[in-house]
Design a protein around this motif. Structure first.
Motif, PDB file in Angstrom:
ATOM      1  N   ILE A  30       0.847  -1.208   0.000  1.00  0.00           N
ATOM      2  CA  ILE A  30       0.000   0.000   0.000  1.00  0.00           C
ATOM      3  C   ILE A  30       0.881   1.258   0.000  1.00  0.00           C
ATOM      4  O   ILE A  30       0.624   2.202  -0.752  1.00  0.00           O
ATOM      5  CB  ILE A  30      -0.915   0.006   1.243  1.00  0.00           C
ATOM      6  N   GLU A  31       1.908   1.271   0.857  1.00  0.00           N
ATOM      7  CA  GLU A  31       2.794   2.439   0.941  1.00  0.00           C
ATOM      8  C   GLU A  31       3.462   2.723  -0.407  1.00  0.00           C
ATOM      9  O   GLU A  31       3.579   3.883  -0.812  1.00  0.00           O
ATOM     10  CB  GLU A  31       3.865   2.228   2.016  1.00  0.00           C
ATOM     11  N   TYR A  32       3.878   1.684  -1.092  1.00  0.00           N
ATOM     12  CA  TYR A  32       4.506   1.869  -2.397  1.00  0.00           C
ATOM     13  C   TYR A  32       3.530   2.523  -3.372  1.00  0.00           C
ATOM     14  O   TYR A  32       3.860   3.502  -4.047  1.00  0.00           O
ATOM     15  CB  TYR A  32       5.009   0.541  -2.968  1.00  0.00           C
ATOM     16  N   HIS A  33       2.335   2.000  -3.462  1.00  0.00           N
ATOM     17  CA  HIS A  33       1.384   2.519  -4.444  1.00  0.00           C
ATOM     18  C   HIS A  33       0.871   3.910  -4.064  1.00  0.00           C
ATOM     19  O   HIS A  33       0.593   4.729  -4.952  1.00  0.00           O
ATOM     20  CB  HIS A  33       0.255   1.517  -4.675  1.00  0.00           C
ATOM     21  N   ARG A  34       0.789   4.206  -2.793  1.00  0.00           N
ATOM     22  CA  ARG A  34       0.456   5.576  -2.381  1.00  0.00           C
ATOM     23  C   ARG A  34       1.565   6.531  -2.800  1.00  0.00           C
ATOM     24  O   ARG A  34       1.299   7.643  -3.264  1.00  0.00           O
ATOM     25  CB  ARG A  34       0.260   5.648  -0.870  1.00  0.00           C
ATOM     26  N   CYS A  35       2.805   6.121  -2.613  1.00  0.00           N
ATOM     27  CA  CYS A  35       3.954   6.936  -3.004  1.00  0.00           C
ATOM     28  C   CYS A  35       3.949   7.185  -4.510  1.00  0.00           C
ATOM     29  O   CYS A  35       4.134   8.322  -4.961  1.00  0.00           O
ATOM     30  CB  CYS A  35       5.250   6.247  -2.563  1.00  0.00           C
ATOM     31  N   ASN A  37       1.400   7.082  -6.539  1.00  0.00           N
ATOM     32  CA  ASN A  37       0.268   7.952  -6.868  1.00  0.00           C
ATOM     33  C   ASN A  37       0.568   9.410  -6.532  1.00  0.00           C
ATOM     34  O   ASN A  37       0.133  10.313  -7.235  1.00  0.00           O
ATOM     35  CB  ASN A  37      -0.996   7.506  -6.134  1.00  0.00           C
ATOM     36  N   ALA A  38       1.321   9.639  -5.457  1.00  0.00           N
ATOM     37  CA  ALA A  38       1.617  10.997  -5.017  1.00  0.00           C
ATOM     38  C   ALA A  38       2.798  11.616  -5.764  1.00  0.00           C
ATOM     39  O   ALA A  38       2.779  12.815  -6.067  1.00  0.00           O
ATOM     40  CB  ALA A  38       1.901  11.006  -3.515  1.00  0.00           C
ATOM     41  N   LYS A  39       3.838  10.809  -6.059  1.00  0.00           N
ATOM     42  CA  LYS A  39       5.082  11.365  -6.587  1.00  0.00           C
ATOM     43  C   LYS A  39       5.411  10.942  -8.014  1.00  0.00           C
ATOM     44  O   LYS A  39       6.332  11.469  -8.609  1.00  0.00           O
ATOM     45  CB  LYS A  39       6.249  10.975  -5.676  1.00  0.00           C
ATOM     46  N   GLY A  40       4.713   9.953  -8.522  1.00  0.00           N
ATOM     47  CA  GLY A  40       5.010   9.465  -9.863  1.00  0.00           C
ATOM     48  C   GLY A  40       5.850   8.199  -9.824  1.00  0.00           C
ATOM     49  O   GLY A  40       6.575   7.948  -8.876  1.00  0.00           O
ATOM     50  N   ALA A  44      12.616   8.007  -7.221  1.00  0.00           N
ATOM     51  CA  ALA A  44      13.481   7.124  -6.441  1.00  0.00           C
ATOM     52  C   ALA A  44      12.989   6.978  -5.002  1.00  0.00           C
ATOM     53  O   ALA A  44      13.290   5.981  -4.345  1.00  0.00           O
ATOM     54  CB  ALA A  44      14.905   7.655  -6.452  1.00  0.00           C
ATOM     55  N   ASP A  45      12.237   7.950  -4.509  1.00  0.00           N
ATOM     56  CA  ASP A  45      11.713   7.890  -3.136  1.00  0.00           C
ATOM     57  C   ASP A  45      10.855   6.649  -2.921  1.00  0.00           C
ATOM     58  O   ASP A  45      10.799   6.109  -1.818  1.00  0.00           O
ATOM     59  CB  ASP A  45      10.877   9.130  -2.812  1.00  0.00           C
ATOM     60  N   CYS A  46      10.159   6.226  -3.950  1.00  0.00           N
ATOM     61  CA  CYS A  46       9.238   5.087  -3.825  1.00  0.00           C
ATOM     62  C   CYS A  46       9.935   3.736  -3.953  1.00  0.00           C
ATOM     63  O   CYS A  46       9.368   2.716  -3.577  1.00  0.00           O
ATOM     64  CB  CYS A  46       8.147   5.193  -4.873  1.00  0.00           C
ATOM     65  N   GLU A  47      11.144   3.737  -4.480  1.00  0.00           N
ATOM     66  CA  GLU A  47      11.832   2.477  -4.743  1.00  0.00           C
ATOM     67  C   GLU A  47      12.072   1.662  -3.475  1.00  0.00           C
ATOM     68  O   GLU A  47      12.023   0.433  -3.512  1.00  0.00           O
ATOM     69  CB  GLU A  47      13.150   2.736  -5.468  1.00  0.00           C
TER      70      GLU A  47
END
Length: 78
Positions: A30-35, A37-40, A44-47
């Motif tokens: 969930i955290e990954y997909h929220r990231c 959705n928010a940042k694109g 790299a923040d979502c990786e």
């Protein structure tokens, strides 16, 4: 000389103190997909979240959740 590969798993998380990591896996997904959705998706923040859920979650679950997201039937809060 052969390149060394460093293998890591998700760090310990005080929200998940037991050995059952099912909830930890789901939360990281969930955290990954929220990231994303928010940042694109190219951020790299979502990786780090992607690495965490990929190391914790069985591939079958991820495939099923991805399919559910595509169909609009995913139960999680994205």
């Amino acid at each position: 000389m052969a390149e060394q590969i460093e293998i890591k798993t998700a760090p310990a998380d005080f929200r998940f103190p037991t050995t059952n990591q099912t909830r930890h896996c789901f939360t990281r997904y969930i955290e990954y997909h929220r990231c994303v959705n928010a940042k694109g998706e190219a951020t790299a923040d979502c990786e780090k979240f992607a690495k965490y859920y990929r190391s914790l979650c069985p591939a079958e679950w991820v495939e099923k959740w991805n399919e559910q997201r595509e169909n609009g039937t995913f139960a999680g809060p994205l």
